[in-house]
Design an enzyme around this catalytic site. Structure first.
Site, short mmCIF file in Angstrom:
data_model
loop_
_atom_site.label_atom_id
_atom_site.label_comp_id
_atom_site.label_asym_id
_atom_site.label_seq_id
_atom_site.Cartn_x
_atom_site.Cartn_y
_atom_site.Cartn_z
N ASP A 1 -52.56 -56.61 -142.17
CA ASP A 1 -51.91 -55.58 -142.81
C ASP A 1 -54.01 -55.78 -144.29
O ASP A 1 -53.69 -53.93 -144.12
CB ASP A 1 -51.10 -56.18 -143.80
CG ASP A 1 -50.06 -55.58 -143.41
OD1 ASP A 1 -50.01 -55.69 -142.21
OD2 ASP A 1 -48.75 -55.80 -144.19
N ASP B 91 -59.36 -68.71 -145.36
CA ASP B 91 -59.15 -67.43 -146.40
C ASP B 91 -60.56 -67.19 -147.10
O ASP B 91 -60.94 -65.98 -147.22
CB ASP B 91 -58.85 -69.34 -147.43
CG ASP B 91 -60.02 -69.71 -147.48
OD1 ASP B 91 -60.17 -70.36 -146.14
OD2 ASP B 91 -60.09 -71.48 -148.43
N LYS C 201 -57.91 -72.47 -139.83
CA LYS C 201 -57.95 -73.50 -140.81
C LYS C 201 -58.03 -74.35 -140.60
O LYS C 201 -57.16 -75.49 -140.77
CB LYS C 201 -56.39 -73.27 -141.56
CG LYS C 201 -55.98 -73.63 -142.99
CD LYS C 201 -57.37 -72.83 -144.43
CE LYS C 201 -56.94 -73.61 -145.95
NZ LYS C 201 -58.00 -73.47 -146.39
N TYR D 94 -43.93 -68.87 -136.12
CA TYR D 94 -43.06 -67.75 -135.67
C TYR D 94 -42.25 -68.16 -134.86
O TYR D 94 -40.55 -67.62 -134.51
CB TYR D 94 -43.62 -66.14 -134.98
CG TYR D 94 -44.05 -65.11 -136.30
CD1 TYR D 94 -45.84 -65.77 -137.22
CD2 TYR D 94 -44.02 -63.60 -136.60
CE1 TYR D 94 -45.65 -64.69 -138.37
CE2 TYR D 94 -44.18 -63.11 -137.14
CZ TYR D 94 -45.49 -63.47 -137.76
OH TYR D 94 -45.77 -62.53 -138.86
N ASP E 90 -50.81 -62.04 -138.66
CA ASP E 90 -49.93 -60.58 -139.45
C ASP E 90 -50.54 -60.42 -141.08
O ASP E 90 -50.73 -59.24 -140.89
CB ASP E 90 -49.04 -61.61 -139.13
CG ASP E 90 -48.31 -60.53 -140.03
OD1 ASP E 90 -47.83 -58.95 -140.01
OD2 ASP E 90 -47.28 -61.24 -141.35
C1 IPM Z 1 -45.52 -57.31 -137.12
C2 IPM Z 1 -44.77 -56.93 -139.03
C3 IPM Z 1 -43.99 -58.17 -137.95
C4 IPM Z 1 -44.52 -59.11 -137.45
C5 IPM Z 1 -42.72 -58.53 -138.63
C6 IPM Z 1 -41.50 -57.30 -138.93
C7 IPM Z 1 -41.65 -59.39 -137.90
O1 IPM Z 1 -44.69 -57.16 -139.78
O2 IPM Z 1 -45.93 -56.64 -136.87
O3 IPM Z 1 -47.27 -57.39 -138.38
O4 IPM Z 1 -44.70 -60.17 -138.84
O5 IPM Z 1 -45.34 -59.92 -136.70
MG MG Z 2 -47.54 -57.83 -140.20
#
Ligand code: IPM
Ligand code: MG
Length: 368
Positions: free
Chosen positions: A264, A236, A204, A155, A260
């Site tokens: 999710d 993975d 990884k 990032y 990240d």
């Molecule tokens: C998160 C989001 C952010 C990230 C984006 C919006 C930059 O997806 O906080 O998980 O990737 O960190």
């Molecule tokens: Mg995110």
């Protein structure tokens, strides 16, 4: 007891300065919900809050041409803690990477040195029916704390465009220093020590040098935490294990990008991404608190969004930033009660009528 209370109240009334970064899309709606809940819990526990909004993301681009204005950074640094909604939207997707709304989020994380991102993902018994996993897989529920590194890795690495062998080419680089790995790994061990004492470090290492350094440091530090059981897992495989057997995880520690992605995934098995709060911390503890989901432009301004992730982020703020354990727990148990009672916003309402954002907020406040 009651008699002395008003005097006590005067003496002990605390007041915390909270910076609000509402941002874009559903950001303003969900932050407003959390502010109302904080106000209500503050009344109950004699805690005062002063809220000051600052611009971030697309709205900041529209107002002053920059996603992260200097006043926002200064305001955040001067606040006791920050509550953030979400940034981004299709309107600003055409902009180059360095002026996109998302850049502001990375900017504020970097400016405040928020290298630790705590993302708890647990299955609420009331939401078992919303979990997309088979019943036998989640029979024992799950309760995972993802510790994501937040200010390093790909990032923040060197990036750009160049002319390559086959013409136009783009690159992003992942790099991690020993210092960056050590400090996040220590946070993870400390976190595990306060929970079920099991730490899974996800990397990884079969491909990436950064992961090999990561893994080496994890095992060096493990010596200081003989009470914590630590293991490594390739990312993975981790993606697979999260849906195969999520209850095997207690604390996960991983890099910025893997965290990240995996957070999710973890959120979806809780029933909805609208449920997951997060705390972003530096060495101090005050930090920035935000839902893990995005700005959901498709439902923005429609009073439809699930405010729970942001409300729970506010609860995390009370706990981590201010050590207001009772007030924090009051919010968490109010959310529990509301879910147990069957109230659902649209993301979770399959077969039952959906509450609006404000109605859900009202229910949480009533349950306090
Ligand atoms: C998160 C989001 C952010 C990230 C984006 C919006 C930059 O997806 O906080 O998980 O990737 O960190
Ligand atoms: Mg995110």
């Amino acid at each position: 007891m009651q008699k002395g209370k008003s005097v006590l109240h005067e003496v002990s009334m605390k007041n915390y300065k909270i910076g609000l970064l509402k941002g874009d899309g559903i950001g303003p709606e969900i932050v407003d919900s959390a502010v109302r809940v904080l106000g209500a819990v503050g009344k109950k526990f004699d805690i005062g809050f002063t809220f000051t909004p600052y611009l971030i993301g697309g709205v900041a681009i529209d107002a002053c041409g920059k996603p992260l204005p200097d006043e926002t950074v200064e305001g955040c640094l001067a606040s006791d803690s920050i509550l953030l909604g979400a940034v981004g939207g299709p309107k600003w997707d055409v902009l180059p990477g360095n002026v996109r709304p998302e850049k502001a989020l990375l900017g504020i994380r970097a400016a405040m040195g928020l290298f630790t991102n705590l993302r708890p993902a647990k299955l609420y018994p009331a939401l078992k029916g919303e979990c997309p996993l088979r019943e036998d897989i989640v029979a024992n529920g799950f309760d995972i704390m993802i510790v994501r590194e937040l200010t390093g890795g790909i990032y923040f690495g060197e990036r750009g465009y160049r002319e390559g062998k086959y013409g136009e080419e783009a690159y992003d680089t992942e790099s991690y220093s020993r210092m960056e790995i050590e400090r996040i790994v220590r946070v993870a061990f400390e976190t595990a020590r306060k929970r079920r004492k099991k730490l899974t470090s996800i990397d990884k290492a079969n491909v990436l040098e950064t992961s090999r350094l990561w893994r080496k440091i994890v095992h060096e530090i493990a010596v200081e935490y003989p009470d914590v059981e630590v293991s490594d897992m390739l990312v993975d495989n981790a993606a697979m294990q999260l849906v195969r057997n999520p209850s095997q995880f207690d604390v996960i520690v991983t890099s910025n990008m893997f965290g990240d992605i995996l957070s999710d995934e973890a959120s979806q098995i809780t029933g909805s991404i609208g449920m997951l709060p997060s705390a972003s911390l530096n060495e101090g503890k005050r930090g920035l608190y935000e839902p893990i989901h995005g700005s959901a432009p498709d439902i923005a301004g429609q009073n439809k969004a699930n405010p729970i992730a942001t409300v729970l982020s506010a609860a995390m703020m009370l706990l981590y930033a201010f050590d207001e354990k009772d007030a924090s727990e009051a919010i968490v148990s109010a959310v529990d009660k509301v879910l147990e009672a069957g109230y659902r916003t649209a993301d979770l309402a399959h077969g039952v009528p959906a509450l609006s954002t404000t109605e859900m907020t009202d229910k949480i406040i009533e349950a306090l």
